[in-house]
Design a protein around this motif. Structure first.
Motif, short mmCIF file in Angstrom:
data_model
loop_
_atom_site.label_atom_id
_atom_site.label_comp_id
_atom_site.label_asym_id
_atom_site.label_seq_id
_atom_site.Cartn_x
_atom_site.Cartn_y
_atom_site.Cartn_z
N UNK A 134 0.84 -1.21 0.00
CA UNK A 134 0.00 0.00 0.00
C UNK A 134 0.87 1.25 0.00
N UNK A 135 1.98 1.23 0.74
CA UNK A 135 2.85 2.41 0.78
C UNK A 135 3.46 2.69 -0.59
N UNK A 136 3.79 1.64 -1.33
CA UNK A 136 4.31 1.83 -2.69
C UNK A 136 3.27 2.52 -3.57
N UNK A 137 2.02 2.03 -3.45
CA UNK A 137 0.94 2.63 -4.26
C UNK A 137 0.73 4.09 -3.88
N UNK A 138 0.72 4.36 -2.58
CA UNK A 138 0.54 5.75 -2.14
C UNK A 138 1.68 6.63 -2.63
N UNK A 139 2.91 6.08 -2.61
CA UNK A 139 4.05 6.86 -3.12
C UNK A 139 3.82 7.25 -4.58
N UNK A 140 3.34 6.29 -5.38
CA UNK A 140 3.10 6.56 -6.81
C UNK A 140 2.05 7.65 -6.98
N UNK A 141 1.00 7.56 -6.18
CA UNK A 141 -0.06 8.58 -6.25
C UNK A 141 0.46 9.94 -5.81
N UNK A 142 1.30 9.92 -4.77
CA UNK A 142 1.85 11.19 -4.29
C UNK A 142 2.80 11.81 -5.29
N UNK A 143 3.59 10.97 -5.94
CA UNK A 143 4.54 11.49 -6.94
C UNK A 143 3.80 12.14 -8.10
N UNK A 144 2.69 11.51 -8.51
CA UNK A 144 1.88 12.08 -9.60
C UNK A 144 1.04 13.26 -9.13
N UNK A 145 0.90 13.38 -7.81
CA UNK A 145 0.07 14.43 -7.20
C UNK A 145 -1.33 14.44 -7.81
N UNK A 146 -1.88 13.25 -7.88
CA UNK A 146 -3.20 13.09 -8.48
C UNK A 146 -4.13 12.43 -7.45
N UNK A 147 -5.24 13.09 -7.12
CA UNK A 147 -5.62 14.45 -7.52
C UNK A 147 -4.72 15.50 -6.86
N UNK A 148 -4.80 16.74 -7.33
CA UNK A 148 -3.93 17.79 -6.78
C UNK A 148 -4.01 17.85 -5.25
N UNK A 149 -2.83 17.87 -4.60
CA UNK A 149 -2.76 17.87 -3.15
C UNK A 149 -2.54 16.48 -2.57
N UNK A 150 -2.49 15.45 -3.46
CA UNK A 150 -2.32 14.08 -2.97
C UNK A 150 -0.93 13.88 -2.35
N UNK A 151 0.07 14.56 -2.88
CA UNK A 151 1.42 14.43 -2.32
C UNK A 151 1.41 14.84 -0.85
N UNK A 152 0.71 15.91 -0.54
CA UNK A 152 0.63 16.39 0.83
C UNK A 152 -0.03 15.35 1.73
N UNK A 153 -1.11 14.73 1.24
CA UNK A 153 -1.81 13.72 2.03
C UNK A 153 -0.94 12.48 2.27
N UNK A 154 -0.19 12.09 1.25
CA UNK A 154 0.69 10.93 1.38
C UNK A 154 1.79 11.21 2.40
N UNK A 155 2.37 12.39 2.36
CA UNK A 155 3.42 12.76 3.32
C UNK A 155 2.88 12.72 4.76
N UNK A 156 1.68 13.25 4.93
CA UNK A 156 1.07 13.25 6.26
C UNK A 156 0.83 11.82 6.74
N UNK A 157 0.34 10.95 5.83
CA UNK A 157 0.08 9.55 6.20
C UNK A 157 1.37 8.84 6.60
N UNK A 158 2.40 8.99 5.82
CA UNK A 158 3.70 8.37 6.14
C UNK A 158 4.21 8.88 7.50
N UNK A 159 4.12 10.18 7.69
CA UNK A 159 4.63 10.77 8.93
C UNK A 159 3.89 10.23 10.15
N UNK A 160 2.57 10.20 10.06
CA UNK A 160 1.77 9.71 11.19
C UNK A 160 1.98 8.22 11.40
#
Length: 759
Positions: free
Chosen positions: A87-113
């Motif tokens: 799941x973390x690999x998939x989230x990384x891919x979504x965050x890298x593409x930033x799709x939808x806009x702001x997804x990178x921010x959400x992925x970073x927050x999830x990883x951090x927490x």
């Protein structure tokens, strides 16, 4: 608006629906996220208008709840699902593409927490540290982005995890260099080659490992990675790229590279957090990480280049007093408002920025692992001290010399790291330890120039350089005193060896050592008042009592003779302190005791001998040269009656600092008036005797000398208002400094004798 209504409706349905087992609930939220990408046609809508943030929060809460319900260290089905389905690999891919806009921010927050709230070790899992490593590479790519705050929070939580378990850092050292070398690739790696490689060192040889590494297996693999990295780095030469092109010349240690980029953030809070992250990483004890940090990242260049740019941004001329008195600067508190500062001066903002960054470099090296600290300090030495500061110190412009020396003085005062101090000492004094010769005093050009500046035509430059040396002598580094003084006193060839004759054994009876001259019978001292000396009985009474182990006459000249000698050096008519209350000799005893105690604490680890080297073992035939530093100080001391008051104060202050060192040769050469000097040699005492001889001649030519002297002293003490200019003011002030200096030397001699005689 419609999407927000949908989100509220979904929350209401979830609240009313019967509770599902945790794993089913977890899978439901994850599939809700994946279905969004299958079903949505509008990928331009921001992620905050979707249910994705809510689902991610729910997933995280489920993982935390699951861990709390299980025994410590046990992996539950939800965590197993997250790891197995990558799941973390998939989230990384979504965050890298930033799709939808702001997804990178959400992925970073999830990883951090996730890393911050889950107690069990996650980073050893390949399906955790691999996507974490990839996400690290996305951080700091562009400065001032909306995700900068989330990026630094994520990087700092990774650093904190590595601080807790330092061996984990080996998972973040990419080993692609090894794979290139094994294929016969050239040893020079370009940036393009590295960009083409997207695999991680931890991918190699780990794909066949179980999803959850045991502690023992993880440690064994870490050690292998350590050895492989070290061997590959030994054979590697990395091409240096232009700094403007890219911050990371290769991709070995992306965690460091991302933090380095964020230290340049225009947001000061982000930059400070990045600096804190680097501080954690350099302190990790893993040798492979330390080597990679200094050899395969731009950390050394960042530290030194920023030091250089901040130093060059300073005004060409800054008042030395402003440099000295600007408030203490801590690197994390570099906040300054020109409008709120009542004591602002041109260049203060730039000065605080420079001193703040120097403080950071100093603290970073102080906290760093040993090999990393040495490499960082050497980089500062070569790229900043030599490359930037030395040309400024060697210039001929008096204004430039004064400013650069004041900055050097401030840096000397501020440094606290032993490793950086060592490099600074080598920069200022050189590494030479053999005795100096007059012909080779310019062997280390900067040392020669700075010592010459102690006797510069400009009094301001002389005072500032002397102050720099005074503070240097207070630093806990053995090479400082050895290079400046001790190496020239090792053989004691300033003394003339006279074997003790039987008739000289009456030393105990008459209180003098063999061959010494009683100064009370010297023509220079016929006018000494009995009130200004202390009787033998008084001094013996205040000295430690004699014991069988510590007899009074232990080979040293009796302390009362030395003290009285210094107190009687200045003739009675040239003394003024006994006319002013509170200026007696005893006022120096307390300061001397405190300072000597501090010096003893510093010098204890240097294991200096307790007694001078036996003359029979000394090479007394070698020509004696006191060394460039003492030569300049003695020359200055010899002109004390003709120099400005402030210069005299500084010269005597440095000499008294030297006298405090608990080394037997320093004590003998500077504080023993009765040492038998070899022909052509001079000591501090002999220099003062010549000054006193000159003084006694000049006193006869000045009318009302004593009243004028007393008036000058009272003005210096603020007891008399300033009035008309007094004739011979320089001479009168010089006499006052000379008298006070002799009292200070007497106090130091007494304190040192007392300390050495105490059982």
């Amino acid at each position: 608006m419609f999407s927000k209504f949908t989100s509220i409706l979904q929350h209401a349905v979830e609240a009313l629906a019967p509770s599902l087992p945790l794993q089913e609930d977890f899978v439901y939220h994850w599939k809700a996220i994946t279905h969004y990408y299958i079903e949505t046609s509008d990928d331009k809508a921001p992620v905050t208008d979707t249910n994705i943030p809510s689902h991610l929060d729910q997933m995280l809460d489920i993982l935390v709840q699951e861990e709390n319900e299980r025994e410590s260290g046990e992996t539950g089905p939800c965590m197993e699902y997250l790891l197995h389905h990558k799941i973390l690999e998939t989230l990384y891919t979504l965050g890298k593409a930033d799709c939808p806009p702001g997804m990178k921010q959400q992925v970073l927050v999830f990883y951090t927490k996730l890393l911050g709230r889950i107690r069990q070790p996650l980073l050893p899992h390949i399906n955790v540290h691999r996507p974490v490593q990839k996400l690290i590479r996305l951080c700091g790519e562009v400065l001032a982005t909306p995700t900068e705050n989330e990026e630094i929070q994520f990087l700092c939580i990774v650093c904190a995890k590595l601080k807790q378990d330092p061996y984990l850092v080996n998972f973040f050292l990419e080993n692609k260099l090894k794979s290139l070398a094994s294929k016969g690739a050239p040893n020079v790696i370009s940036e393009d080659t590295l960009k083409g490689q997207d695999s991680l060192s931890t991918d190699t040889g780990q794909s066949c490992q179980p999803e959850e590494l045991s502690g023992a297996a993880g440690m064994e693999q870490t050690e292998l990675a350590d050895d492989d990295l070290s061997s590959s780095l030994d054979n590697l030469t990395v091409t240096s790229l232009p700094e403007a092109a890219v911050v990371r010349p290769n991709q070995d240690y992306n965690l460091v590279n991302s933090l380095l980029n964020l230290t340049r953030s225009p947001d000061g809070r982000i930059a400070v957090k990045a600096c804190e992250g680097l501080m954690l990483l350099v302190s990790l004890p893993e040798p492979a990480a330390a080597k990679c940090l200094t050899q395969s990242t731009c950390l050394c260049e960042l530290l030194t280049d920023r030091l250089a740019s901040l130093y060059k941004a300073l005004p060409q001329s800054v008042d030395p007093l402003d440099i000295e008195t600007v408030e203490a600067v801590n690197w994390g508190l570099d906040s300054y408002s020109h409008k709120e500062d009542a004591s602002a001066f041109p260049g203060k903002r730039a000065l605080i920025s420079f001193l703040s960054w120097f403080d950071y470099c100093d603290q970073l090296i102080k906290e760093a692992q040993k090999t990393a600290a040495v490499a960082l300090a050497k980089a500062v030495h070569e790229r900043f001290f030599i490359g930037v500061m030395e040309p400024q110190l060697m210039q001929t412009s008096e204004l430039g010399i004064l400013t650069s020396t004041a900055l050097l003085h401030r840096v000397v005062r501020q440094v606290t790291s032993d490793v950086l101090l060592q490099e600074m000492v080598f920069f200022i004094l050189g590494e030479q330890r053999e005795p100096e010769t007059l012909a080779e005093i310019s062997r280390h050009p900067l040392r020669h120039r700075l010592i010459e500046h102690c006797d510069h035509i400009s009094d301001e430059i002389s005072i500032m350089t002397l102050r720099m040396f005074e503070h240097l002598l207070q630093k806990p580094n053995e090479h400082i005193l050895y290079n400046l003084v001790l190496r020239n006193l090792e053989e004691r060839n300033y003394t003339e060896y006279k074997p003790v004759c039987p008739e000289d054994k009456d030393v105990v009876e008459n209180g003098l050592i063999a061959g010494a001259v009683d100064l009370e019978e010297d023509p220079l001292f016929t006018d000494i008042s009995p009130d200004n000396t202390l009787s033998n009985q008084e001094w013996l009474g205040s000295s430690p009592p004699a014991t069988p182990d510590h007899p009074k006459n232990d080979g040293k000249t009796e302390v009362h003779k030395i003290v009285n000698t210094f107190l009687c050096l200045v003739p009675d008519e040239a003394k003024s302190s006994y006319h002013v209350e509170g200026t007696g000799y005893d006022t120096y005893l307390r300061d001397a005791h405190r300072q000597f105690r501090d010096y003893c604490a510093i010098c204890l680890r240097w294991e200096w001998p307790g007694s001078p080297k036996a003359l029979e073992k000394c090479n007394l035939e070698a020509a004696f040269f006191e060394g460039h530093f003492l030569k300049v100080l003695f020359d200055r001391m010899g002109r004390i009656l003709d120099q400005p008051y402030d210069v005299n104060l500084q010269v005597t202050s440095v000499l008294s600092r030297l006298s405090l060192f608990p080394h037997p040769h320093v004590h003998e050469y500077l504080l023993d008036p009765y040492v038998n000097l070899a022909s052509g040699c001079r000591s501090l005492f002999s220099v003062i005797v010549r000054v006193v001889g000159d003084l006694m001649v000049r006193i006869q030519r000045i009318q009302d000398f004593t009243p004028k002297l007393l008036l000058v002293r009272k003005r210096l003490l603020g007891l008399e208002p300033e009035g008309p200019i007094i004739d011979h003011i320089t001479l009168l002030e010089g006499v006052i400094v000379l008298e006070e200096f002799c009292k200070e030397l007497a106090a130091i001699a007494f304190v040192k004798y007392h300390a050495s005689s105490t059982p």
